[in-house]
Design a protein around this motif. Structure first.
Motif, short mmCIF file in Angstrom:
data_model
loop_
_atom_site.label_atom_id
_atom_site.label_comp_id
_atom_site.label_asym_id
_atom_site.label_seq_id
_atom_site.Cartn_x
_atom_site.Cartn_y
_atom_site.Cartn_z
N GLU A 321 0.83 -1.21 0.00
CA GLU A 321 0.00 0.00 0.00
C GLU A 321 0.86 1.26 0.00
OE1 GLU A 321 -3.53 2.05 2.76
OE2 GLU A 321 -2.16 0.57 3.60
N ALA A 322 1.89 1.29 0.85
CA ALA A 322 2.77 2.45 0.93
C ALA A 322 3.54 2.65 -0.37
CB ALA A 322 3.74 2.29 2.10
N ALA A 323 3.95 1.54 -1.01
CA ALA A 323 4.67 1.66 -2.28
C ALA A 323 3.77 2.26 -3.36
CB ALA A 323 5.18 0.28 -2.71
N ALA A 324 2.51 1.84 -3.38
CA ALA A 324 1.58 2.40 -4.37
C ALA A 324 1.32 3.88 -4.10
CB ALA A 324 0.26 1.61 -4.33
N ASN A 325 1.18 4.24 -2.83
CA ASN A 325 0.97 5.65 -2.49
C ASN A 325 2.19 6.50 -2.85
OD1 ASN A 325 -1.62 5.30 -1.48
ND2 ASN A 325 -0.91 4.88 0.60
N ARG A 326 3.39 5.95 -2.69
CA ARG A 326 4.59 6.68 -3.07
C ARG A 326 4.62 6.93 -4.58
NH1 ARG A 326 10.42 3.89 -2.73
NH2 ARG A 326 9.35 2.67 -4.34
N THR A 327 4.26 5.91 -5.36
CA THR A 327 4.22 6.08 -6.81
C THR A 327 3.19 7.14 -7.21
OG1 THR A 327 4.87 3.76 -7.12
CG2 THR A 327 3.87 4.88 -9.00
N ALA A 328 2.04 7.11 -6.54
CA ALA A 328 1.01 8.10 -6.83
C ALA A 328 1.49 9.51 -6.48
CB ALA A 328 -0.26 7.77 -6.05
N ALA A 329 2.19 9.64 -5.36
CA ALA A 329 2.70 10.95 -4.95
C ALA A 329 3.74 11.48 -5.93
CB ALA A 329 3.28 10.88 -3.55
N GLU A 330 4.58 10.58 -6.43
CA GLU A 330 5.58 11.00 -7.42
C GLU A 330 4.93 11.43 -8.72
OE1 GLU A 330 8.01 7.55 -7.59
OE2 GLU A 330 9.24 8.09 -5.84
N SER A 331 3.87 10.74 -9.12
CA SER A 331 3.15 11.13 -10.33
C SER A 331 2.47 12.48 -10.14
CB SER A 331 2.12 10.06 -10.70
OG SER A 331 2.75 8.82 -10.99
N SER A 332 1.89 12.70 -8.97
CA SER A 332 1.25 13.99 -8.68
C SER A 332 2.28 15.11 -8.68
CB SER A 332 0.54 13.93 -7.33
OG SER A 332 -0.52 12.99 -7.35
N LEU A 333 3.48 14.81 -8.20
CA LEU A 333 4.54 15.81 -8.20
C LEU A 333 4.91 16.20 -9.62
CD1 LEU A 333 6.77 17.50 -6.88
CD2 LEU A 333 8.19 15.42 -6.77
N GLU A 334 5.03 15.22 -10.51
CA GLU A 334 5.36 15.52 -11.89
C GLU A 334 4.25 16.33 -12.56
OE1 GLU A 334 7.30 15.86 -15.43
OE2 GLU A 334 8.08 15.25 -13.47
N ALA A 335 2.99 15.97 -12.27
CA ALA A 335 1.87 16.72 -12.84
C ALA A 335 1.87 18.16 -12.34
CB ALA A 335 0.55 16.03 -12.48
N THR A 336 2.21 18.35 -11.07
CA THR A 336 2.25 19.70 -10.50
C THR A 336 3.36 20.51 -11.13
OG1 THR A 336 1.37 18.84 -8.41
CG2 THR A 336 2.38 21.02 -8.36
N ARG A 337 4.52 19.89 -11.37
CA ARG A 337 5.62 20.59 -12.04
C ARG A 337 5.20 21.06 -13.43
NH1 ARG A 337 9.57 16.47 -10.06
NH2 ARG A 337 10.75 17.43 -8.33
N ARG A 338 4.55 20.18 -14.16
CA ARG A 338 4.11 20.57 -15.51
C ARG A 338 3.07 21.68 -15.44
NH1 ARG A 338 3.41 14.62 -18.50
NH2 ARG A 338 5.50 13.83 -17.97
N GLY A 339 2.17 21.60 -14.47
CA GLY A 339 1.17 22.66 -14.31
C GLY A 339 1.81 23.99 -13.94
N ALA A 340 2.84 23.94 -13.09
CA ALA A 340 3.54 25.18 -12.71
C ALA A 340 4.25 25.78 -13.91
CB ALA A 340 4.54 24.88 -11.59
N ALA A 341 4.86 24.93 -14.73
CA ALA A 341 5.53 25.44 -15.93
C ALA A 341 4.53 26.07 -16.89
CB ALA A 341 6.28 24.29 -16.63
N LEU A 342 3.38 25.44 -17.05
CA LEU A 342 2.35 25.99 -17.92
C LEU A 342 1.85 27.34 -17.40
CD1 LEU A 342 0.42 25.72 -20.32
CD2 LEU A 342 -1.12 24.42 -18.83
N SER A 343 1.65 27.43 -16.08
CA SER A 343 1.20 28.70 -15.49
C SER A 343 2.22 29.80 -15.70
CB SER A 343 0.92 28.51 -14.00
OG SER A 343 -0.14 27.60 -13.79
N ALA A 344 3.51 29.46 -15.53
CA ALA A 344 4.56 30.46 -15.72
C ALA A 344 4.55 30.97 -17.17
CB ALA A 344 5.92 29.88 -15.36
N ARG A 345 4.43 30.06 -18.13
CA ARG A 345 4.37 30.48 -19.53
C ARG A 345 3.14 31.37 -19.78
NH1 ARG A 345 6.16 24.97 -20.24
NH2 ARG A 345 8.24 24.92 -21.19
N GLN A 346 2.01 30.93 -19.24
CA GLN A 346 0.76 31.67 -19.47
C GLN A 346 0.85 33.08 -18.91
OE1 GLN A 346 -2.64 29.70 -17.75
NE2 GLN A 346 -3.94 31.53 -17.89
N TYR A 347 1.32 33.23 -17.69
CA TYR A 347 1.35 34.56 -17.07
C TYR A 347 2.48 35.41 -17.62
CZ TYR A 347 -1.94 32.35 -13.90
OH TYR A 347 -3.02 31.68 -13.38
#
Length: 442
Positions: A321-347
């Protein structure tokens, strides 16, 4: 007499001087906004994670006691009663336990320290959100006021044209068509005025919901306010900064770190534990062998080792369970990085394109005003008709309104760009505030 005159005239001068600027409104929001107040309490709660995590490494001291009334009857099998002892047994015990090796407790403490950092970042993000919400609501009121002024001025000009068209028709120098066109424009302007008044009231209530009171007069952006491009003037640098320093990225990074340590903690379920245990106490009991009640004082100290062998597969399941949650957290981190980059370009593009749009609208306003003067002159000499003047006047007011919106949108894009890289603070509010003119209030 002079004093009376001053008392009558002074409110006319005092109103603009008392207009609240963006910094004053922001300070008021810090004290009164319920969302920000909730974030402050959440921060206080988050800081308590550190002492809670540390508690698993510190000694545990407990005191227990008991008292029991005993009414017994002792008899021989097949025979009579031998004794009926009645007595009270009681005692107390003081226990000290000091963990020597509990790996999961150390991991929990590491998680707690990360959670405190995460709480601090969340509060910083709440402060940035407050700045953006206040600035947006403040500028919305500014724009709604400017829009209403433009609509009213346009209506007034159309009204004058309507009266002129009616008089010209009466004397036979204009057709009834001019009158109908002016009347139609006037009715449309009246409807636009009602909508603009309603929109202004809604925007004022939105700002009041943040401040907890009516905002009153607000300072407006100076006509000659200098709007500067982003520094550095390189979108790539802003994008890189957003991917690294965005507060949303920092929060998700903390989640990923906590999830990784959670996996370590669940693995520790296979590890032995070692505790130092010391007891000191007293007990009073009845011993039949010696025929009476006896007092016992005791004290002991020792080591307690516990080696887990099998728990029905619980530990292994929690690891998965913890291993799956860690993978999910890492994926969310990557999605957040991409979203932050998109926001920076947009603004970033919002600031750059906004500056270009402001310059274009400034030039368009000058051209529109010149066109209006030309059409008025042409109408007087008979080479332009009434509808030409109405269109030229409407173009001036529309351009002035669009210029105000472009200016305010550019300022908001500057703030959002700083927020995208986690750098928005009070200094940025002060910088925007310096562009306002408190003597010109809305």
């Amino acid at each position: 007499m002079k004093k009376l005159a001053w008392l009558i005239v002074s409110p006319l001068f005092a109103s603009p001087l008392c207009a609240a600027d963006l910094m004053q409104v922001y300070r008021t929001a810090q004290d009164n906004d319920p969302t920000f107040a909730a974030a402050r309490s959440v921060l206080d709660a988050g800081r308590e994670k550190a002492p809670q995590g540390r508690a698993g490494l510190l000694p545990n001291l407990s005191l227990s006691g008991n008292t029991t009334w005993n009414d017994n009857e002792i008899s021989q099998h097949g025979g009579g009663t031998l004794a009926k002892p009645r007595y009270n047994s009681n005692g107390y015990q003081l226990t000290l336990s000091q963990p020597l090796f509990r790996w999961q407790n150390w991991v929990t403490y590491d998680q707690a320290k990360i959670q405190v950092v995460q709480a601090e970042v969340n509060f910083t993000q709440a402060r940035q959100d407050l700045i953006l919400r206040v600035a947006q609501a403040y500028f919305d009121v500014n724009y709604a006021t400017e829009n209403l002024k433009a609509v009213k001025a346009n209506k007034s000009a159309i009204g004058q044209q309507l009266e002129s068209a009616k008089k010209n028709f009466e004397v036979g120098t204009a057709t009834i068509t001019d009158t109908h066109e002016a009347q139609a424009r006037f009715d449309l302007a009246s409807a636009q005025e009602i909508a603009a008044e309603s929109d202004l009231e809604v925007k004022q209530h939105a700002l009041a919901a943040i401040l907890g009171k009516e905002p009153g007069l607000l300072a407006v952006v100076r006509k000659d306010a200098p709007l500067t491009p982003p520094q550095p003037n390189d979108m790539g640098q802003w994008v890189a900064a957003a991917e690294k320093d965005s507060l949303a990225v920092q929060v998700q990074q903390a989640n990923a770190d906590i999830a990784a340590r959670e996996l370590d903690k669940q693995r520790a379920g296979h590890y032995p534990t070692l505790d130092l245990v010391a007891n000191k106490g007293y007990s009073k009991s009845f011993l039949q062998t010696y025929g009476g009640a006896y007092d016992t004082d005791f004290q002991n100290i020792g080591l307690q080792l516990n080696i887990p062998l099998f728990q029905g597969g619980l530990v292994v399941s929690r690891q998965r369970e913890a291993a799956a949650n860690r993978t999910a957290a890492e994926s969310s981190l990557e999605a957040t990085r991409r979203g932050a980059a998109l926001s920076a370009r947009q603004y970033y593009l919002g600031v750059v394109n906004g500056l270009a749009q402001v310059r274009a609208l400034q030039a368009a306003l000058v051209s529109s005003q010149s066109a209006l003067e030309s059409n008025k002159l042409g109408y007087e000499v008979g080479v332009r008709i009434n509808i030409d003047v109405l269109n030229a006047e409407n173009q001036v007011y529309v351009t002035r309104r669009d210029l105000a919106k472009a200016t305010l949108d550019t300022l908001m894009a500057q703030l959002r760009l700083k927020a995208a890289v986690g750098a928005l603070g009070d200094d940025d509010v002060a910088q925007i505030n310096s562009l306002l003119d408190p003597s010109s209030a809305q």
